[in-house]
Design an enzyme around this catalytic site. Structure first.
Site, PDB file in Angstrom:
ATOM      1  N   LYS A 166      -7.931   7.456  -1.041  1.00 49.78           N
ATOM      2  CA  LYS A 166      -9.128   7.940  -0.319  1.00 49.78           C
ATOM      3  C   LYS A 166      -9.808   9.074  -1.073  1.00 49.78           C
ATOM      4  CE  LYS A 166      -7.542   6.636   4.299  1.00 49.78           C
ATOM      5  NZ  LYS A 166      -6.103   6.396   4.086  1.00 49.78           N
ATOM      6  N   PHE A 167     -10.255   8.799  -2.295  1.00 48.40           N
ATOM      7  CA  PHE A 167     -10.984   9.795  -3.077  1.00 48.40           C
ATOM      8  C   PHE A 167     -12.234  10.220  -2.304  1.00 48.40           C
ATOM      9  CE2 PHE A 167      -8.680   7.382  -6.334  1.00 48.40           C
ATOM     10  CZ  PHE A 167      -8.105   8.412  -7.052  1.00 48.40           C
ATOM     11  N   ASP A 209     -14.599  13.100  -3.720  1.00 45.59           N
ATOM     12  CA  ASP A 209     -15.239  14.233  -4.402  1.00 45.59           C
ATOM     13  C   ASP A 209     -16.348  13.742  -5.335  1.00 45.59           C
ATOM     14  OD1 ASP A 209     -15.638  16.882  -5.384  1.00 45.59           O
ATOM     15  OD2 ASP A 209     -13.504  17.320  -5.121  1.00 45.59           O
ATOM     16  N   LYS A 251       0.856  -1.195   0.000  1.00 42.06           N
ATOM     17  CA  LYS A 251       0.000   0.000   0.000  1.00 42.06           C
ATOM     18  C   LYS A 251       0.884   1.235   0.000  1.00 42.06           C
ATOM     19  CE  LYS A 251      -2.403   1.568   3.691  1.00 42.06           C
ATOM     20  NZ  LYS A 251      -2.122   3.003   3.620  1.00 42.06           N
TER      21      LYS A 251
HETATM   22  P1  5BU Z   1       0.408   2.516  10.572  1.00 32.95           P
HETATM   23  O1  5BU Z   1       1.789   2.997  10.504  1.00 32.95           O
HETATM   24  O2  5BU Z   1       0.339   0.975  10.651  1.00 32.95           O
HETATM   25  O3  5BU Z   1      -0.397   3.162  11.654  1.00 32.95           O
HETATM   26  O4  5BU Z   1      -0.216   2.915   9.162  1.00 32.95           O
HETATM   27  C1  5BU Z   1      -1.533   2.640   8.796  1.00 32.95           C
HETATM   28  C2  5BU Z   1      -1.767   3.003   7.362  1.00 32.95           C
HETATM   29  O5  5BU Z   1      -3.131   2.713   7.038  1.00 32.95           O
HETATM   30  C3  5BU Z   1      -1.578   4.451   7.008  1.00 32.95           C
HETATM   31  O6  5BU Z   1      -1.086   4.513   5.682  1.00 32.95           O
HETATM   32  C4  5BU Z   1      -2.947   5.064   7.078  1.00 32.95           C
HETATM   33  O7  5BU Z   1      -3.108   6.121   6.148  1.00 32.95           O
HETATM   34  C5  5BU Z   1      -3.822   3.903   6.672  1.00 32.95           C
HETATM   35  N1  5BU Z   1      -5.165   3.905   7.293  1.00 32.95           N
HETATM   36  C6  5BU Z   1      -5.352   3.809   8.651  1.00 32.95           C
HETATM   37  O8  5BU Z   1      -4.404   3.742   9.421  1.00 32.95           O
HETATM   38  N2  5BU Z   1      -6.628   3.772   9.143  1.00 32.95           N
HETATM   39  C7  5BU Z   1      -7.719   3.841   8.368  1.00 32.95           C
HETATM   40  O9  5BU Z   1      -8.839   3.756   8.856  1.00 32.95           O
HETATM   41  C8  5BU Z   1      -7.492   3.933   6.973  1.00 32.95           C
HETATM   42  C9  5BU Z   1      -6.218   3.964   6.466  1.00 32.95           C
HETATM   43 BR1  5BU Z   1      -8.934   3.978   5.870  1.00 32.95          BR
END
Ligand code: 5BU
Length: 277
Positions: free
Chosen positions: A97-98, A100, A64
């Site tokens: 995360k679009f 619009d 990701k």
């Molecule tokens: P972390 O370092 O494990 O906390 O990163 C989590 C990733 O998942 C990070 O890129 C966030 O933008 C993404 N994320 C999240 O943490 N929670 C959510 O609900 C969503 C995305 Br949707």
């Protein structure tokens, strides 16, 4: 409470329940590599991201990205990423995360500097604008065989994506993507594809961020659960781990070993869930 029926079907047997090429690819890789781990590579340079990806690639089904945080973004990076995704066998998920109207998101998805649809197998969108966001992204992504996830719940403290919002997000997908050809699942913390609302043979992927084996959260509202809590207890299909893996201290091997530790924890929780039958 009896377990959600989808959670009792092996990943490999769920392949036939999908028509979207990206969903099929994800489940095939998970089955082949025995992994339900996605690594989130939230570093600020593309060169650093490539280093992390090479270290974790063997252990993951998905990488990701947030390419808008790179200071040195070029399409050499996306070409290299696509090449690595083939060599190391993973799917690419740009966590854009679009949020619009349909016309704008179709342009954001296909154009600009990043041209996300040209290299990312999977992306995601908020449901807040309504079903037009699905149509706008589908116009670009479906002909390319891409997949979309809708955000039904978030891992962060105080999120408004709960209860009725979550339910309506699920219903929006059912009503908009009638043949389930583009929306392949959800970002959620729970099995939000409610048993009473899914028809026999309908299958959605649930991906959960907010996963950590040791930390409980950060100072900015992130909340972590363990792979076991996500996969076994909540019935998620894929765990998304960022700092827990790329942020680990140590030498090059430490990141590789940590990814493997999360892969094993996620897979063990999945096997236990299947054996619960
Ligand atoms: P972390 O370092 O494990 O906390 O990163 C989590 C990733 O998942 C990070 O890129 C966030 O933008 C993404 N994320 C999240 O943490 N929670 C959510 O609900 C969503 C995305 Br949707």
């Amino acid at each position: 409470m009896s377990p959600h029926p989808t959670t009792l079907i092996p990943y490999g047997e769920r392949i036939k329940l999908h028509t979207n090429p990206t969903a099929i690819k994800i489940l095939e890789i998970m089955n082949r590599k025995k992994t339900n781990l996605a690594v989130s590579v939230d570093v600020t340079t593309a060169s650093e991201a490539l280093k992390v990806i090479k270290r974790v690639g063997a252990s993951v089904c998905m990488v990701k990205t947030h390419v808008d945080i790179f200071e040195d973004f070029t399409h050499e990076f996306t070409e290299e990423l696509v090449k690595l995704s083939k060599e190391l066998d993973f799917v690419i998920f740009e966590d854009r995360k679009f949020a619009d109207i349909g016309n704008t998101v179709s342009l954001q998805y296909s154009s600009g500097i990043h041209k996300i649809s040209s290299w990312s197998d999977l992306t995601n969108a908020h449901s807040v604008p309504g079903p037009g966001i699905i149509s706008g992204l589908s116009k670009i992504g479906k002909p390319l065989g891409r997949g979309l996830l809708l955000l039904a719940e978030m891992s962060s403290k105080g999120s408004l994506a709960i209860n009725e919002y979550t339910e309506k997000t699920f219903k929006m997908v059912k009503e908009t993507d009638l043949n389930r050809e583009f929306v392949i699942g959800f970002i959620a913390q729970n099995r939000i594809d409610k048993i009473e609302l899914i028809k026999k043979g309908e299958d959605y992927l649930i991906l959960s961020p907010g996963v950590g084996l040791s930390l409980k959260g950060d100072s900015l509202g992130q909340q972590y659960r363990t792979p076991y809590e996500c996969i076994f207890e909540s019935g998620s299909d894929i765990i998304i781990v960022g700092r827990g893996i790329y942020g680990i201290e140590g030498d090059e091997k430490a990141i590789k070993d940590e990814a493997e530790r999360y892969r094993q924890a996620g897979w063990k929780a999945y096997e236990e869930r299947l054996n619960r039958k």
